[in-house]
Design an enzyme around this catalytic site. Structure first.
Site, PDB file in Angstrom:
ATOM      1  N   SER A 149       0.857  -1.186   0.000  1.00  0.00           N
ATOM      2  CA  SER A 149       0.000   0.000   0.000  1.00  0.00           C
ATOM      3  C   SER A 149       0.889   1.230   0.000  1.00  0.00           C
ATOM      4  CB  SER A 149      -0.886   0.009   1.251  1.00  0.00           C
ATOM      5  OG  SER A 149      -1.516   1.257   1.436  1.00  0.00           O
ATOM      6  N   TYR A 168      -2.103  -0.787  10.729  1.00  0.00           N
ATOM      7  CA  TYR A 168      -2.132  -1.151   9.314  1.00  0.00           C
ATOM      8  C   TYR A 168      -0.864  -0.694   8.606  1.00  0.00           C
ATOM      9  CZ  TYR A 168      -3.575  -1.420   4.444  1.00  0.00           C
ATOM     10  OH  TYR A 168      -3.620  -1.716   3.103  1.00  0.00           O
TER      11      TYR A 168
END
Length: 284
Positions: A149, A168
């Site tokens: 990401s 995350y």
């Protein structure tokens, strides 16, 4: 700088795609099958991957296999790769796509949520790499794709939106580190490791993520994006292109790349902007 090699078509190659029941995983499996790769679909939802496997086999005349797999369980990951090699005799591509998000402030993150997040996003991906490396070494070829990401390059605070938590981003930073080290370690074996860095993508991921938030019920699933939302088909097409070109790190859009460069070039300004945004979102 992107490192590219002569394009190698994926036709007749055997690809494992994890998290293939929806989103980027399903779109990538479809994109690979369109290019005549044989596809092994792995996810927890057996009905979805079985239906997609049948659809792809009928539409593109490729061999497919659906193997229910929980990426938090090492034995199931080993079975996935063993079954693939037994069925096809080789594995040419691994797309480590399975993953989940976590929303919440560091002060509120629950240990069980954080451990499960790392079990899937980090340890599951590493164990899948470890499982495919032996057959790829025997072949002296292979491509491993780790779906990370842009938040594996830029830390954001909890903003009450998909992926915006230290948990995350930490999991994606860890995955990036494993990807970079493995890329260097396996180059002599002609095994290429590609890291893909999407922004927010239009998928079920945006609705199914863990929530640790003292101010909200745990059933709340708030979504949003700083950079816009990309269709899964665009991400999947870029992944296939990166496999064929043996690229290193892949951004889906120029906007994503500029965002990362700017955040790292001016960290003080970026942190100020994040504090302002967080304050506004918490007041909303």
């Amino acid at each position: 700088m992107q490192q590219t090699m002569k394009s190698t078509p994926v036709i007749d190659q055997v690809a494992i795609v994890t998290g293939a029941s929806s989103g980027i995983g399903a779109a990538t499996a479809r994109a690979l099958a369109q290019q005549r790769a044989h596809v092994v679909l792995a996810a927890r939802r057996q009905e979805q991957i079985a239906a997609l496997a049948a659809e792809l086999a009928a539409a593109y005349a490729v061999r497919t296999l659906a193997i229910p797999t929980d990426m938090s369980r090492p034995a199931e990951i080993a079975h996935l790769v063993d079954r693939t090699v037994a069925e096809f005799g080789r594995v040419d591509i691994l797309v480590n796509n399975a993953g989940l998000g976590l929303q919440g402030d560091v002060a509120d993150l629950e240990a069980a949520d954080l451990r499960y997040l790392f079990d899937v996003n980090v340890f599951g991906a590493v164990q899948a790499m470890q499982a495919v490396i032996p057959p790829m070494r025997r072949q002296h070829s292979g491509v491993i794709v780790n779906i990370s990401s842009i938040l594996g390059k830029v830390v954001v605070p909890s903003l009450g939106m998909v992926g915006s938590s230290a948990g995350y981003t930490a999991s994606k930073y860890a995955l990036n580190a494993f990807s970079a080290a493995t890329r260097m370690e396996l180059r002599a074996d002609c095994i290429h490791v590609v890291t893909v860095l999407p922004g927010v993508t239009a998928s079920e991921f945006n609705c199914n993520f863990l929530v640790t938030d003292s101010a909200q019920p745990r059933t709340v699933r708030r979504t949003g994006s700083l950079m816009g939302v990309m269709p899964t088909e665009r991400v999947a097409a870029r992944i296939v292109r990166a496999i064929e070109r043996r690229e290193r790190e892949v951004y889906i859009t120029l906007k994503d790349r500029v965002f990362v460069l700017a955040a790292n070039a001016a960290p003080g300004l970026f942190e100020w902007a994040m504090r302002v945004m967080r304050a506004r979102r918490l007041r909303a």
